[in-house]
Design a protein around this motif. Structure first.
Motif, mmCIF file in Angstrom:
data_model
loop_
_atom_site.group_PDB
_atom_site.id
_atom_site.type_symbol
_atom_site.label_atom_id
_atom_site.label_comp_id
_atom_site.label_asym_id
_atom_site.label_seq_id
_atom_site.Cartn_x
_atom_site.Cartn_y
_atom_site.Cartn_z
ATOM 1 N N MET A 96 0.851 -1.174 0.000
ATOM 2 C CA MET A 96 0.000 0.000 0.000
ATOM 3 C C MET A 96 0.900 1.242 0.000
ATOM 4 O O MET A 96 1.801 1.351 0.802
ATOM 5 N N VAL A 97 0.623 2.152 -0.902
ATOM 6 C CA VAL A 97 1.392 3.381 -1.022
ATOM 7 C C VAL A 97 0.596 4.517 -0.377
ATOM 8 O O VAL A 97 -0.598 4.660 -0.627
ATOM 9 N N ALA A 98 1.254 5.319 0.436
ATOM 10 C CA ALA A 98 0.579 6.411 1.134
ATOM 11 C C ALA A 98 0.107 7.480 0.151
ATOM 12 O O ALA A 98 0.859 7.887 -0.731
ATOM 13 N N PRO A 99 -1.136 7.946 0.324
ATOM 14 C CA PRO A 99 -1.580 9.077 -0.493
ATOM 15 C C PRO A 99 -0.943 10.365 0.018
ATOM 16 O O PRO A 99 -0.493 10.441 1.163
ATOM 17 N N ILE A 100 -0.905 11.362 -0.849
ATOM 18 C CA ILE A 100 -0.271 12.640 -0.536
ATOM 19 C C ILE A 100 -1.294 13.750 -0.681
ATOM 20 O O ILE A 100 -2.055 13.782 -1.654
ATOM 21 N N VAL A 101 -1.302 14.669 0.267
ATOM 22 C CA VAL A 101 -2.118 15.869 0.176
ATOM 23 C C VAL A 101 -1.168 17.052 0.022
ATOM 24 O O VAL A 101 -0.302 17.276 0.865
ATOM 25 N N VAL A 102 -1.323 17.783 -1.086
ATOM 26 C CA VAL A 102 -0.568 19.015 -1.298
ATOM 27 C C VAL A 102 -1.427 20.128 -0.714
ATOM 28 O O VAL A 102 -2.527 20.396 -1.201
ATOM 29 N N TYR A 121 -8.563 19.514 10.426
ATOM 30 C CA TYR A 121 -8.965 19.090 9.078
ATOM 31 C C TYR A 121 -8.073 17.937 8.608
ATOM 32 O O TYR A 121 -8.543 16.962 8.024
ATOM 33 N N ARG A 122 -6.790 18.077 8.876
ATOM 34 C CA ARG A 122 -5.865 17.005 8.500
ATOM 35 C C ARG A 122 -6.145 15.740 9.314
ATOM 36 O O ARG A 122 -6.092 14.629 8.796
ATOM 37 N N ASP A 123 -6.494 15.913 10.603
ATOM 38 C CA ASP A 123 -6.858 14.768 11.436
ATOM 39 C C ASP A 123 -8.101 14.079 10.883
ATOM 40 O O ASP A 123 -8.181 12.846 10.884
ATOM 41 N N GLN A 124 -9.061 14.865 10.406
ATOM 42 C CA GLN A 124 -10.278 14.287 9.835
ATOM 43 C C GLN A 124 -9.941 13.427 8.607
ATOM 44 O O GLN A 124 -10.471 12.340 8.446
ATOM 45 N N MET A 125 -9.031 13.909 7.773
ATOM 46 C CA MET A 125 -8.599 13.114 6.619
ATOM 47 C C MET A 125 -7.890 11.844 7.078
ATOM 48 O O MET A 125 -8.100 10.764 6.526
ATOM 49 N N ARG A 126 -7.033 11.974 8.110
ATOM 50 C CA ARG A 126 -6.268 10.832 8.601
ATOM 51 C C ARG A 126 -7.152 9.780 9.259
ATOM 52 O O ARG A 126 -6.751 8.616 9.355
ATOM 53 N N GLU A 175 0.479 11.581 3.722
ATOM 54 C CA GLU A 175 1.633 12.475 3.822
ATOM 55 C C GLU A 175 1.222 13.844 3.292
ATOM 56 O O GLU A 175 0.442 13.937 2.342
ATOM 57 N N PHE A 176 1.764 14.903 3.882
ATOM 58 C CA PHE A 176 1.415 16.260 3.490
ATOM 59 C C PHE A 176 2.618 16.999 2.922
ATOM 60 O O PHE A 176 3.715 16.920 3.464
ATOM 61 N N LEU A 177 2.366 17.706 1.846
ATOM 62 C CA LEU A 177 3.343 18.624 1.259
ATOM 63 C C LEU A 177 2.737 20.011 1.404
ATOM 64 O O LEU A 177 1.789 20.358 0.703
ATOM 65 N N HIS A 178 3.245 20.781 2.360
ATOM 66 C CA HIS A 178 2.737 22.134 2.613
ATOM 67 C C HIS A 178 3.504 23.121 1.741
ATOM 68 O O HIS A 178 4.705 23.312 1.922
ATOM 69 N N LEU A 179 2.789 23.744 0.809
ATOM 70 C CA LEU A 179 3.386 24.782 -0.031
ATOM 71 C C LEU A 179 3.305 26.095 0.732
ATOM 72 O O LEU A 179 2.241 26.688 0.869
ATOM 73 N N ALA A 180 4.435 26.532 1.255
ATOM 74 C CA ALA A 180 4.495 27.701 2.129
ATOM 75 C C ALA A 180 5.051 28.907 1.385
ATOM 76 O O ALA A 180 5.962 28.775 0.568
ATOM 77 N N GLY A 181 4.493 30.063 1.677
ATOM 78 C CA GLY A 181 4.977 31.307 1.093
ATOM 79 C C GLY A 181 4.407 32.487 1.854
ATOM 80 O O GLY A 181 3.463 32.346 2.624
ATOM 81 N N SER A 182 4.966 33.648 1.630
ATOM 82 C CA SER A 182 4.512 34.854 2.325
ATOM 83 C C SER A 182 3.190 35.335 1.733
ATOM 84 O O SER A 182 2.875 35.037 0.574
ATOM 85 N N ARG A 209 3.026 13.604 9.345
ATOM 86 C CA ARG A 209 3.871 13.134 8.239
ATOM 87 C C ARG A 209 3.850 14.165 7.125
ATOM 88 O O ARG A 209 2.790 14.478 6.585
ATOM 89 N N GLY A 210 5.010 14.696 6.791
ATOM 90 C CA GLY A 210 5.098 15.644 5.693
ATOM 91 C C GLY A 210 6.102 16.740 5.973
ATOM 92 O O GLY A 210 6.750 16.764 7.019
ATOM 93 N N ILE A 211 6.210 17.640 4.988
ATOM 94 C CA ILE A 211 7.150 18.755 5.105
ATOM 95 C C ILE A 211 6.554 20.002 4.463
ATOM 96 O O ILE A 211 5.644 19.921 3.635
#
Length: 170
Positions: A1-7, A85-90, A97-104, A140-142
Motif C-alpha cells: 500500500m502506497v501512502a496518499p499525498i495531500v498538497v 482538518y488534516r486529522d479528519q482526513m487521517r 503524507e502532506f506537502l505544505h506549499l508555504a509562502g509569504s 507526516r510531511g514537510i
C-alpha cells in the motif's frame, strides 16, 4: 500500500499545479479538492464569505474517502489549513503524507492576482493565512517554499519522504 499525498496550503500557493505534476511524476491519480465542494460552499466563497467548519465537514469527509480508496497511492490538492482538518482526513487513511506549499502573503497574493475567474476571491487570502496551522512535528510531511520551480519542489519532497529516493539517485 502506497501512502496518499495531500498538497496543502492557502489559496494561490500552487496546490493544483504542483499536485498534478507530482501525481504525474509518481504515476498515480490526481484530484483537486475544489472539485469536491458542494455548490453551496462555492457560492459562499464566491460571495466573499469564508467557509466555517460546518461547511467543511462533509467536504473533508469526501476527500478522506477518496484518499482511503487510493491503495496504490494518489495525490490530492487541498488547503488542509487546520490540524483538525488534516486529522479528519487521517481518520480515513492514517498514513497520509502532506506537502505544505508555504509562502509569504505577498508572494501568494501576487500569484492569486494572476488567476482571473477563480471562485476564491483574493479578499479571502488574509482569512486563509489567519486560519493556517502549519504541520506539527508529529504529522507526516514537510513544508516547502513556493518560491522554487515545480520540479525543485517535487524533488525536495520526494527526497525528504522516500528513503529509497536517495539510493536510486546514486
Amino acid at each position: 500500500m502506497v501512502a496518499p499525498i495531500v498538497v496543502m496550503g492557502v489559496s494561490g500557493s500552487g496546490k493544483s499545479t504542483v499536485g498534478a505534476a507530482l501525481a504525474q511524476r509518481l504515476r498515480v491519480p490526481f484530484a483537486d479538492a475544489d472539485d469536491f465542494h458542494p455548490p453551496a460552499n462555492i457560492a459562499k466563497m464566491t460571495a466573499g464569505h469564508p467557509l466555517d467548519d460546518d461547511d467543511r465537514y462533509p467536504w473533508l469527509e469526501a476527500i478522506g474517502e477518496w484518499l482511503a480508496a487510493r491503495q496504490a497511492g494518489g495525490v490530492m490538492s487541498c488547503s488542509a489549513l487546520k490540524r483538525r482538518y488534516r486529522d479528519q482526513m487521517r481518520r480515513h487513511r492514517a498514513d497520509v503524507e502532506f506537502l505544505h506549499l508555504a509562502g509569504s502573503p505577498e508572494v501568494i497574493g501576487r500569484r492569486q492576482a494572476s488567476r482571473p475567474g477563480h471562485f476564491m476571491p483574493a479578499t479571502l487570502l488574509a482569512s486563509q493565512f489567519s486560519t493556517l496551522e502549519p504541520l506539527d512535528p508529529d504529522e507526516r510531511g514537510i513544508a516547502i517554499d513556493v518560491g522554487q520551480d515545480i520540479d525543485s519542489i517535487i524533488e525536495t519532497f520526494i527526497a525528504a519522504t522516500d528513503p529509497d529516493a536517495e539510493a536510486e539517485n546514486r
